[in-house]
Design an enzyme around this catalytic site. Structure first.
Site, PDB file in Angstrom:
ATOM      1  N   LYS A   1     -11.749  -5.417  41.686  1.00 39.22           N
ATOM      2  CA  LYS A   1     -11.763  -5.428  40.221  1.00 39.22           C
ATOM      3  C   LYS A   1     -12.668  -4.306  39.681  1.00 39.22           C
ATOM      4  CE  LYS A   1     -12.977  -8.402  36.326  1.00 39.22           C
ATOM      5  NZ  LYS A   1     -13.233  -9.783  35.912  1.00 39.22           N
TER       6      LYS A   1
ATOM      7  N   ASP B   1      -8.601 -16.503  34.814  1.00 38.99           N
ATOM      8  CA  ASP B   1      -9.828 -15.732  34.939  1.00 38.99           C
ATOM      9  C   ASP B   1      -9.689 -14.929  36.226  1.00 38.99           C
ATOM     10  OD1 ASP B   1     -12.339 -14.745  35.447  1.00 38.99           O
ATOM     11  OD2 ASP B   1     -13.353 -16.678  35.518  1.00 38.99           O
TER      12      ASP B   1
ATOM     13  N   GLU C   1     -13.945 -11.988  28.402  1.00 35.11           N
ATOM     14  CA  GLU C   1     -14.554 -13.124  29.101  1.00 35.11           C
ATOM     15  C   GLU C   1     -15.558 -13.881  28.230  1.00 35.11           C
ATOM     16  OE1 GLU C   1     -15.733 -11.256  32.754  1.00 35.11           O
ATOM     17  OE2 GLU C   1     -13.643 -11.001  33.338  1.00 35.11           O
TER      18      GLU C   1
ATOM     19  N   ASP D   1     -23.236 -13.019  31.144  1.00 34.38           N
ATOM     20  CA  ASP D   1     -22.251 -13.173  32.211  1.00 34.38           C
ATOM     21  C   ASP D   1     -22.607 -12.288  33.397  1.00 34.38           C
ATOM     22  OD1 ASP D   1     -20.081 -13.228  33.872  1.00 34.38           O
ATOM     23  OD2 ASP D   1     -18.638 -12.509  32.395  1.00 34.38           O
TER      24      ASP D   1
END
Ligand code: AMP
Length: 561
Positions: free
Chosen positions: A68, A6, A145, A168
């Site tokens: 990211k 992850d 994800e 999320d």
């Protein structure tokens, strides 16, 4: 062994599959979470994770985080005067995780399944893959994800055929996905999200509240002070979950400032962010053709779903309590490890068939006849639409628009705009066609998009059967093997620190930071123990180092309290 990773905005984790199910691999410091933070010093030493984050306080110009968010863009980060792309920084995080996994497992790790936000477009996915390659990891498969979360959850409680809404909220990104698990087929029905919303925004709200109350301007603070203030705001944000108020303190120009912030004030100040959360939820439901009441389970992942203001809001929104059986930080990595085991075709993993959705529309450029004899070119014709379940294959028939047209060009585009020029160009094919009056000849354009994000484009002339094919792996943004090797060599001057010293370095950095923040006797005391620790390090005697380190740690813990 293929591991599951992850690669998060704030934290990253690596997991592997055991006979008893997926497990997180602790990093060199014994922790499950490795902060996605990278620091490079003047000499080219690389620091990753907690050590890098600790350097943020002392050497902010040498540290990068939340990169990211910029994956797949041309943005460059400058660390101690050296330039890095987001995927290069990510590769350093991956390298660190790979090393930790290798030491833990006692075998080389050369392949990984990496999770990416469902909302990542092709460019961002390719950049993630490249980051893996730069770290010496083959990344054949990426997993969204939310899919990973549902896989982990589905294995946890397999009796259910369930409709999930995966919510999320990470440090910097927000994704909502609707998935359906039915007879072992896990299908993503819809995804929506916001690439610029996350836990950090909630930290900023806390920070702003404090500044308002203390009548301070952020711009009046030095860079180091800003870093410290942010850290305090983050602490306060986490602390307010369990109480109706929190006291946030901050030392400014030798003055200890303290402000009380109540839960109610904080919640009100977060109102705008909470409203932003609503939109993707609505959009994903609409895309899936479902209502809120059709959802059986709400899964929470991402660290920011621990926020009480978010949970309270969700309970009001969904009128039910979200599922919190699993640790929101670890679920995705565990799911990626399950996917890795599936890829290895491990016996123990009962095969759940994964499908995903295309998170963007794929189409081509066409000329449109908007009135008899009047044409407008440059229009976008969708072929595989956003949120189509993949693997998917769709065909569109296109006709000639001119008499005696000899060629047809198929430009492959990705995006949502009505106009071709606003969408991302992925490649093109040209095919010869027999002459004839306009509208007589036609081609069938078939797009086939699979779960590994490979797009196959086939163009076939209907009258002759002649066909051309191409596979798009995102050439536009692709590095060749050679380029990757070259950049790996270029990056090789960076010295990754021997892992044994990590803990010592972290303790020293933390101590240095506390020294800077302390004054008077506290400062002297810290100095005494730091010097003793440094002396032990120089001597190199293991027991002496451990003793001195423990003492220094004790002092710091007492100080921190
Ligand atoms: P992730 O990217 O999933 O690791 O999420 C990181 C975000 O979660 C950061 O913004 C953290 O501040 C936030 N976070 C982590 N733990 C907590 C907590 N206990 N309460 C509130 N926010 C948290």
């Amino acid at each position: 062994m293929i591991v599951g990773i992850d690669l998060g905005t704030t934290n990253s984790l690596v997991a592997y599959y055991t006979e008893d199910g997926p497990r997180i691999i602790p990093n060199r410091l014994g922790k499950n979470l490795t902060p996605s933070v990278v620091s490079v010093d003047e000499e080219g030493n690389v620091y990753v994770g907690e050590t890098a984050r600790e350097r943020m306080n002392l050497y902010p110009d040498s540290v990068a985080q939340t990169f990211k968010r910029s994956m797949g863009t041309e943005r460059e980060y400058v660390l101690s005067g050296k330039h890095f792309k987001p995927e290069e920084l990510s590769s350093m995080v991956l390298r660190s995780l790979k090393e930790d996994a290798e030491v833990f497992l006692g075998e080389p790790v050369t392949e990984a399944v990496i999770s990416v936000p469902a909302y990542f477009d092709d460019k961002r996915r390719k950049a993630t893959k490249r980051a893996g390659e730069l770290a010496g990891l083959k990344v054949e498969r990426m997993i969204s994800e939310p899919t990973a979360a549902a896989v982990a959850y589905g294995l946890y409680d397999r009796t259910l055929d369930t409709r999930f809404l995966v919510f999320d909220l990470g440090g910097g990104t927000f994704d909502v996905s609707i998935l359906e698990l039915y007879h072992n087929i896990l299908e993503v029905r819809a995804v929506a999200g916001d690439n610029y919303l996350g836990g950090e925004d909630f930290t900023e709200v806390m920070e702003k509240l404090f500044l308002q109350k203390a009548k301070l301007q952020l711009s009046a603070l030095s860079e180091k002070e800003q870093v410290r203030l942010y850290r305090q705001a983050e602490k306060a944000k986490c602390a307010i979950n369990d109480s109706d108020r929190v006291t946030m303190s901050f030392r400014y120009k030798e003055e200890a400032l303290e402000q009380q912030i109540t839960y109610k004030e904080y919640e009100e100040a977060c109102e705008e962010l909470l409203m932003k959360i609503r939109e993707p939820v609505k959009k994903s439901l609409a895309d899936a053709g479902l209502r809120l009441s059709d959802i059986d389970e709400v899964l929470l992942i991402g660290g920011a779903t621990r926020l009480s203001v978010v949970r309270d809001f969700l309970i009001r929104l969904f009128r039910k309590f979200p599922d919190t059986k699993m640790n929101p930080d670890e679920t995705v990595a565990l799911g990626a490890a399950v996917q890795a085991a599936m890829k290895e075709r491990r016996e123990e993993v009962k095969e759940v068939i994964l499908t995903d959705v295309c998170s963007f529309t794929l189409g081509t450029e066409v000329v449109v006849e908007y009135e008899e004899g009047k044409y407008e070119d440059g229009r976008f014709c969708p072929i595989i639409e956003r949120n189509t379940v993949i693997p998917a294959s769709h065909t569109e028939r296109l006709y000639t628009v001119r008499d005696n047209q000899e060629k047809m060009r198929v430009r492959v585009l990705q995006g949502e705009s009505r106009f071709a020029r606003n969408n991302l160009f992925l490649g093109e094919l040209n095919i010869d066609i027999p002459k004839g009056p306009k509208g007589q000849e036609s081609i069938d354009v078939t797009y086939t998009y699979d779960i590994n994000s490979l797009l196959e484009v086939e163009v076939k002339v209907v009258s002759t059967g002649e066909a051309q094919k191409m596979i798009i792996k995102g050439e536009e943004n692709h590095m060749s093997e050679e380029e990757i090797k070259k950049r790996m060599e270029e990056l090789a001057y960076l010295k990754v620190q021997p892992r044994d010293y990590e803990e010592n370095r972290l303790v020293l950095l933390r101590a240095e930071r506390m020294y800077e923040e302390a004054l008077g006797d506290r400062r002297k005391k810290l100095d005494h123990y730091i010097t003793a620790f440094e002396a032990a390090l120089k001597k190199g005697d293991h027991d002496g180092i451990m003793d001195a380190r423990n003492e220094l740690n004790e002092i710091m813990e007492a100080e921190e309290d």
